[in-house]
Scaffold this motif. Structure first.
Motif, PDB file in Angstrom:
ATOM      1  N   GLY A  38       0.802  -1.222   0.000  1.00 57.66           N
ATOM      2  CA  GLY A  38       0.000   0.000   0.000  1.00 57.66           C
ATOM      3  C   GLY A  38       0.820   1.249   0.000  1.00 57.66           C
ATOM      4  O   GLY A  38       2.053   1.225   0.088  1.00 57.66           O
ATOM      5  N   GLU A  39       0.071   2.342  -0.061  1.00 57.89           N
ATOM      6  CA  GLU A  39       0.699   3.652  -0.176  1.00 57.89           C
ATOM      7  C   GLU A  39       1.493   3.999   1.085  1.00 57.89           C
ATOM      8  O   GLU A  39       1.131   3.585   2.179  1.00 57.89           O
ATOM      9  N   THR A  40       2.546   4.787   0.914  1.00 60.34           N
ATOM     10  CA  THR A  40       3.268   5.274   2.092  1.00 60.34           C
ATOM     11  C   THR A  40       2.306   6.148   2.906  1.00 60.34           C
ATOM     12  O   THR A  40       1.530   6.912   2.342  1.00 60.34           O
ATOM     13  N   SER A  42      -0.204   4.993   4.667  1.00 59.44           N
ATOM     14  CA  SER A  42      -1.591   4.504   4.608  1.00 59.44           C
ATOM     15  C   SER A  42      -2.029   3.789   5.882  1.00 59.44           C
ATOM     16  O   SER A  42      -3.163   3.339   5.979  1.00 59.44           O
ATOM     17  N   HIS A 205       6.900  -2.948   0.439  1.00 61.36           N
ATOM     18  CA  HIS A 205       6.653  -2.152  -0.766  1.00 61.36           C
ATOM     19  C   HIS A 205       7.146  -2.918  -1.987  1.00 61.36           C
ATOM     20  O   HIS A 205       7.032  -2.438  -3.103  1.00 61.36           O
ATOM     21  N   ARG A 221      -4.761   1.927   1.374  1.00 54.12           N
ATOM     22  CA  ARG A 221      -4.518   3.322   0.990  1.00 54.12           C
ATOM     23  C   ARG A 221      -5.324   4.214   1.923  1.00 54.12           C
ATOM     24  O   ARG A 221      -6.484   3.925   2.197  1.00 54.12           O
ATOM     25  N   ARG A 222      -4.705   5.286   2.402  1.00 57.13           N
ATOM     26  CA  ARG A 222      -5.380   6.261   3.267  1.00 57.13           C
ATOM     27  C   ARG A 222      -6.145   5.618   4.420  1.00 57.13           C
ATOM     28  O   ARG A 222      -7.337   5.910   4.623  1.00 57.13           O
ATOM     29  N   TYR A 242      -6.435   1.885  -7.708  1.00 57.54           N
ATOM     30  CA  TYR A 242      -5.144   2.127  -7.064  1.00 57.54           C
ATOM     31  C   TYR A 242      -4.256   0.871  -7.147  1.00 57.54           C
ATOM     32  O   TYR A 242      -3.064   0.967  -7.427  1.00 57.54           O
ATOM     33  N   LEU A 246      -0.564   0.589  -8.731  1.00 61.64           N
ATOM     34  CA  LEU A 246       0.547   0.127  -7.898  1.00 61.64           C
ATOM     35  C   LEU A 246       1.329  -0.981  -8.615  1.00 61.64           C
ATOM     36  O   LEU A 246       2.552  -0.961  -8.660  1.00 61.64           O
ATOM     37  N   ASP A 423       6.348   3.335  -1.475  1.00 62.00           N
ATOM     38  CA  ASP A 423       5.644   2.428  -2.376  1.00 62.00           C
ATOM     39  C   ASP A 423       6.087   2.736  -3.809  1.00 62.00           C
ATOM     40  O   ASP A 423       6.592   3.825  -4.085  1.00 62.00           O
ATOM     41  N   ILE A 425       4.758   3.689  -6.566  1.00 59.06           N
ATOM     42  CA  ILE A 425       4.277   4.899  -7.251  1.00 59.06           C
ATOM     43  C   ILE A 425       5.003   6.123  -6.692  1.00 59.06           C
ATOM     44  O   ILE A 425       5.592   6.917  -7.429  1.00 59.06           O
ATOM     45  N   THR A 426       5.015   6.251  -5.368  1.00 61.03           N
ATOM     46  CA  THR A 426       5.683   7.391  -4.727  1.00 61.03           C
ATOM     47  C   THR A 426       7.189   7.329  -4.973  1.00 61.03           C
ATOM     48  O   THR A 426       7.851   8.350  -5.123  1.00 61.03           O
TER      49      THR A 426
END
Ligand SMILES: Nc1ncnc2c1ncn2[C@@H]1O[C@H](COP(=O)(O)OP(=O)(O)OP(=O)(O)O)[C@@H](O)[C@H]1O
Ligand SMILES: [Mg+2]
Length: 471
Positions: A38-40, A42, A205, A221-222, A242, A246, A423, A425-426
Motif C-alpha cells: 500500500g501507499e506510504t 496509509s 513495498h 490506501r489512506r 489504485y 501500484l 511504495d 508509485i511514490t
C-alpha cells in the motif's frame, strides 16, 4: 484451516479523534502468509503496532484481536508484554529500534535464545551461530549495531526478533535496502518461520516479496483496506484502480534512461586512484572518478559491497587507504551533502519537524518560502510539520530528509537508498523529482541503490561494485 489470529473491526485513532486506520477485519490463517501492500502513510505500520500492542501513547486501537480465544486489546499491558517474543514477535520498520546499540550482535541474538526461548547456554550459542551463518553475518558476531550496513542491521534485527520462536511474526518492511539475493534469503526465512502452524503478516513495498511469499495479499490506501485476495490472482489482476496503478509502477516495469547527459566540464568532485578495504577485504581499488554538476551517477551492488562506503569516501567522511578526493574550490562545505540511508537516525525525535526546519533555515539564512512548494512536490501534507519524526510514517520521514537536503542547495548530494521506504508509485515520483531538481540546480547526484532497475531508470552513468564473498 486454523485461524491463528482473528481481527475484527480494528481501527486506530488519535486522542483528538482523527482516524488513522479505518475499521479493518481479517484472519491470519496458520501456514498462510498475509502480505500488506500500500501507499506510504496509509496506516500499515500503525496496524502492525496495534496488533502487537505497542502503539504510541497518543494513539488508541479499538475493535477485537483474538488469539486463542483472548482479546488482545482487553489484556492488561503486563500480560501482553509477556507475549512479546514468545507468542508473537515484531520486526519493526527501523532495525535500529530493535537492536541495543551498546551490545554486540552475537550477544543480542544469544540473549534471545537464552532468556526468551529458555535454551541452555551451549544450545543458545549454537543457535546464535546458526542464525549468523544463515543470514550471511558469520563475521559480525562481535560487531556493534553501528558497525553494520543498513541491510546487515536488518538481518541482525530479524535474528534477534525470531530467537524466541514466537509462532506469530509481524515483519514491517523486512527487505528494504537489500539486494535481490539477500531479499530472497529473508523471504525464505520468513516462510520457514511460518511453517505450517505459524502466522505471518508481512508489510512490504516490494511486489516481488508479495509474489514470493504467496498466500493472501491486502492493499491499503489512506487508512483503508481497498481489496484483499489470493496473491496469485490479486497481484496479476487487482480490482481497485489504485491496486492497478501500484502493480504497474513496479520498478521492474520502469524504462531505462536513454537521454545522455553532456557534462559541460564542470567537475564538482574528483576521486584519484582511491582504494578502500574493510575488515581485510578490498571494496575498491585504484578507482578514479570525476563527478560533474547536474549529472546523476548510480552505484549498484550487493548488500555490504561498499556502496555507502564509496559515497562516504567521496564526501570525506571516510579516509581512503590510498589516493585522494578533491573538491572544486570555492564552494561551502555545507553544500556537499548526504541523504542518510536511515532517516530516523538523522532527525531528532524531541522537536517537531516544523521547528527543526525553521531552525535549519535560521542557521543557514535560508528563506522559508521555498519550504511549502517543495513539500507539495514531495507529496507531504502541511500538517506533518506539527509532528515529531517518530510520529509520521517511514516514507514520510524519508521524503522530509530529501526536503531538508534540497533546502541547502547542494552541489553534490550522496543519496543512499533514498526511496527504499516508499511504495512503487511514490518511489518513482520522488526519484524523478530528485533527478529533475539535481538537473535544475546543477547538483551532482550520486544515487546508491541495490535495485538495478531503479539505477537503470534514473542514472546517466553507473558503477557496479562487486559483491563481497558471502559469509
Ligand atoms: N503518533 C502519531 N500521531 C499522529 N499521526 C501519526 C502518528 N504516527 C503515524 N501517524 C500518521 O498515520 C499515518 C499512517 O502511518 P503509518 O506509519 O502506519 O504508515 P505506513 O503505511 O506504515 O507508511 P510507510 O509505508 O511510509 O511506512 C501517516 O499519515 C502518519 O503521518
Ligand atoms: Mg510503515
Amino acid at each position: 484451516m486454523k485461524a491463528i489470529m482473528e481481527v475484527h473491526d480494528l481501527s486506530v485513532t488519535t486522542s483528538e479523534g482523527a482516524t488513522l486506520v479505518w475499521p479493518i477485519s481479517f484472519t491470519l490463517e496458520a501456514g498462510v502468509p498475509l502480505t500488506l501492500l500500500g501507499e506510504t502513510g496509509s496506516g500499515k505500520s500503525l496496524l502492525a503496532q496495534a496488533l502487537m500492542g505497542n502503539l504510541p501513547p497518543a494513539l488508541n486501537a479499538s475493535g477485537r484481536v483474538i488469539i486463542d480465544g483472548e482479546n488482545l486489546l482487553e489484556m492488561p499491558p503486563q500480560q501482553r508484554r509477556r507475549w512479546w517474543g514468545r507468542r508473537m514477535t515484531m520486526l519493526p520498520q527501523e532495525p535500529w529500534h530493535a537492536l541495543d546499540p551498546t551490545m554486540r550482535v552475537g550477544a543480542q541474538i544469544n540473549e534471545g535464545h537464552r532468556l526468551v526461548a529458555g535454551l541452555e547456554p551451549a544450545a543458545a550459542r549454537h543457535a546464535m551461530y546458526d542464525d549468523l551463518e544463515g543470514l550471511g553475518l558469520a563475521d559480525s558476531e562481535f560487531k556493534l549495531p553501528a558497525q553494520l550496513s543498513g541491510g546487515m542491521a536488518q538481518r541482525a534485527a530479524f535474528a534477534a526478533a525470531r530467537a524466541g520462536n514466537a509462532p506469530i511474526v509481524i515483519a514491517d518492511e523486512p527487505t528494504k535496502g537489500l539486494d535481490s539475493a539477500r531479499r530472497d534469503d529473508v523471504v525464505r526465512l520468513l516462510a520457514q518461520a511460518l511453517g505450517s502452524n505459524g502466522g505471518l503478516l508481512t508489510i512490504t513495498h516490494d511486489i516481488a516479496v508479495a509474489e514470493q511469499l504467496g498466500g493472501t495479499v491486502m492493499i491499503m490506501r489512506r487508512g483503508e483496506c481497498l481489496e484483499s485476495g489470493s496473491a496469485e490472482t490479486l497481484l496479476k489482476a487487482p480490482q481497485s484502480a489504485y491496486g492497478q496503478q501500484l502493480m504497474a509502477a513496479n520498478p521492474q516495469h520502469w524504462l531505462a534512461r536513454h537521454q545522455h547527459f553532456n557534462p559541460a566540464d564542470d567537475t564538482v568532485l574528483q576521486a584519484r586512484s582511491v582504494s578502500l578495504s574493510r575488515g581485510g577485504k578490498s571494496l575498491f581499488d585504484n578507482l578514479t572518478l570525476n563527478l560533474y554538476r547536474g549529472e546523476v551517477l548510480g552505484i549498484n551492488g550487493a548488500s555490504g559491497s561498499g556502496k555507502s562506503s564509496l559515497g562516504d569516501l567521496l564526501l570525506g567522511l571516510v579516509k581512503p587507504d590510498a589516493g585522494k578526493v578533491e573538491r572544486a574550490p570555492g564552494i561551502a562545505s555545507t553544500r556537499f551533502l548526504k541523504l542518510y540511508q536511515d532517516p530516523p537516525a538523522a532527525f531528532s525525535p524531541f522537536w517537531s519537524l516544523g521547528t527543526l526546519l525553521h531552525d535549519l533555515c535560521r542557521l543557514h539564512k535560508l528563506s522559508w518560502d521555498s519550504v511549502p512548494p517543495l513539500m507539495e512536490r514531495l507529496g507531504l501534507a502541511p500538517d506533518l510539520l506539527e509532528r515529531r519524526s517518530d510520529s509520521i510514517s517511514g516514507g514520510e520521514l524519508q521524503r522530509f530528509s530529501i526536503l531538508r537536503a534540497l533546502l541547502l542547495e547542494p552541489v553534490f548530494l550522496f543519496a543512499d537508498e533514498p526511496t527504499s521506504r516508499l511504495d512503487p508509485i511514490t518511489q518513482q515520483q520522488t526519484l524523478e523529482l530528485l533527478v529533475e531538481l539535481a538537473r535544475e540546480r546543477h547538483c551532482a547526484l550520486l544515487l546508491v541503490s541495490h535495485d538495478k532497475a531503479l539505477i537503470d531508470h534514473a542514472c546517466d552513468r553507473q558503477l557496479s561494485l562487486e559483491a563481497p564473498i558471502r559469509g
